[in-house]
Design a protein around this motif. Structure first.
Motif, short mmCIF file in Angstrom:
data_model
loop_
_atom_site.label_atom_id
_atom_site.label_comp_id
_atom_site.label_asym_id
_atom_site.label_seq_id
_atom_site.Cartn_x
_atom_site.Cartn_y
_atom_site.Cartn_z
N ALA A 170 0.84 -1.21 0.00
CA ALA A 170 0.00 0.00 0.00
C ALA A 170 0.87 1.25 0.00
O ALA A 170 0.57 2.23 -0.70
CB ALA A 170 -0.94 -0.01 1.21
N ALA A 171 1.97 1.22 0.77
CA ALA A 171 2.87 2.38 0.81
C ALA A 171 3.51 2.63 -0.56
O ALA A 171 3.62 3.77 -1.00
CB ALA A 171 3.95 2.18 1.88
N VAL B 245 2.32 1.80 -3.59
CA VAL B 245 1.33 2.35 -4.53
C VAL B 245 1.02 3.81 -4.16
O VAL B 245 0.89 4.66 -5.04
CB VAL B 245 0.03 1.51 -4.54
N ALA B 246 0.96 4.10 -2.85
CA ALA B 246 0.68 5.46 -2.41
C ALA B 246 1.80 6.43 -2.81
O ALA B 246 1.53 7.55 -3.23
CB ALA B 246 0.44 5.50 -0.90
N VAL B 247 3.05 5.99 -2.71
CA VAL B 247 4.17 6.86 -3.11
C VAL B 247 4.05 7.24 -4.58
O VAL B 247 4.25 8.39 -4.96
CB VAL B 247 5.53 6.19 -2.84
N GLN C 252 1.25 7.31 -6.44
CA GLN C 252 0.11 8.21 -6.64
C GLN C 252 0.39 9.59 -6.04
O GLN C 252 0.05 10.61 -6.65
CB GLN C 252 -1.16 7.60 -6.01
#
Lengths: 191, 191
Positions: free
Chosen positions: B149-150, B152-154, B156
């Motif tokens: 999740a981290a 993918v978040a970085v 985005q």
């Protein structure tokens, strides 16, 4: 609240909910309970009012971040406090969401407070990380600026994932994920 | 290209550039060079056409990610290849940007392909990280789902920061930052 204040607050809310393209002067007037003539008496138009609203939102965001980042604790603890502070995750970030508005990023005056807010936040986090490095909490090979950019990006991307899922779960996971990676680089606390 | 294909491609482009709220049926017709009657002959309306366009964009994004994530190399190498592949950073992510559209996240049918794309990507990255953990490359205490999740978040959030700065610099720094944190958790390569 006086008329300009009501107009600025209504614009802040509408920009957060619907973005710049989706916010009409008429919607601002309706939410503020202010007539068209009165709006144009106080502001030259939507760009002028939006700029005042974005600056106001940016100031608040900065003050909130500063409260955690200048608090007590080690560098990693302060960054954890900042990342874990209560947030209205599903509403997203009122500043970050503006970057998806072509009329905001295409207008240098409107983009400026958005750029400055993130530049300030990255710089502030990099300074906290550099303090941690100087004090021996974080290793000498940790790049403070790259790590700071990654931390801000996780937060912004976490909002994107939460809104996609209509759930805070991916946001919480992303924050936990980056904090675990950062904590693994920190020396055990000696306190 | 036939008429439905031209309409779908034009809608993909406009959604990427201007979002759902900012894309009018008329703008789609003009870009596709298709009349109003013809558009409504092939699609029930803007939501129907947007759904076809978002699904098409999501399929392409998934295929591109799969190419790097199923490639050769260790878990961290494959994630690096995925994060460092060439991207049109300043345009942002065509799927991620839709999460800022209240009419997309408020419509279960339109939100579905957005949610599924990120759920798939997080799951795929978590599987790669779990493989790395099983093979001894990554430590047993690394949470594959949180780390995924981290990551993918970085990505985005990196787009958000790049668009705010009108520069790829913060995107590149955020990717470098998360890769350095992840690499620090990996055992030295034995190959």
């Amino acid at each position: 609240m006086n008329t300009p204040e009501r107009l600025i607050e209504s614009t802040q809310e509408l920009l957060w909910e619907r973005g710049y393209v989706g916010t009409s002067p008429r919607a601002i007037q309706q939410r503020a309970g202010v007539g068209q003539g009165s709006m144009y008496h106080h502001f030259a138009g939507k760009p002028d009012l939006a700029l005042a609203a974005v600056r106001r939102t940016a100031e608040r965001m900065r003050a909130q971040a500063e409260a955690q980042l200048s608090g007590p604790g080690t560098a990693v603890e302060r960054i954890r406090d900042y990342l874990l502070r209560e947030r209205d995750v599903l509403r997203g970030c009122p500043i970050g969401r503006l970057t998806q508005d072509p009329d905001v990023v295409g207008d240098p005056a409107l983009r400026q407070p958005v750029e400055e807010t993130f530049a300030w936040l990255r710089g502030r986090l990099a300074a906290v990380l550099a303090e941690g490095r100087a004090g021996g909490e974080l290793p000498a090979d940790l790049d403070a600026e790259d790590t700071a950019a990654a931390v801000v990006a996780v937060l912004q991307g976490g909002y994107v994932l939460a809104r996609a899922a209509d759930s805070v779960e991916p946001f919480d996971r992303a924050i936990s994920g980056v904090l675990a990676l950062l904590t693994a680089r920190a020396a055990p606390a000696t306190g």
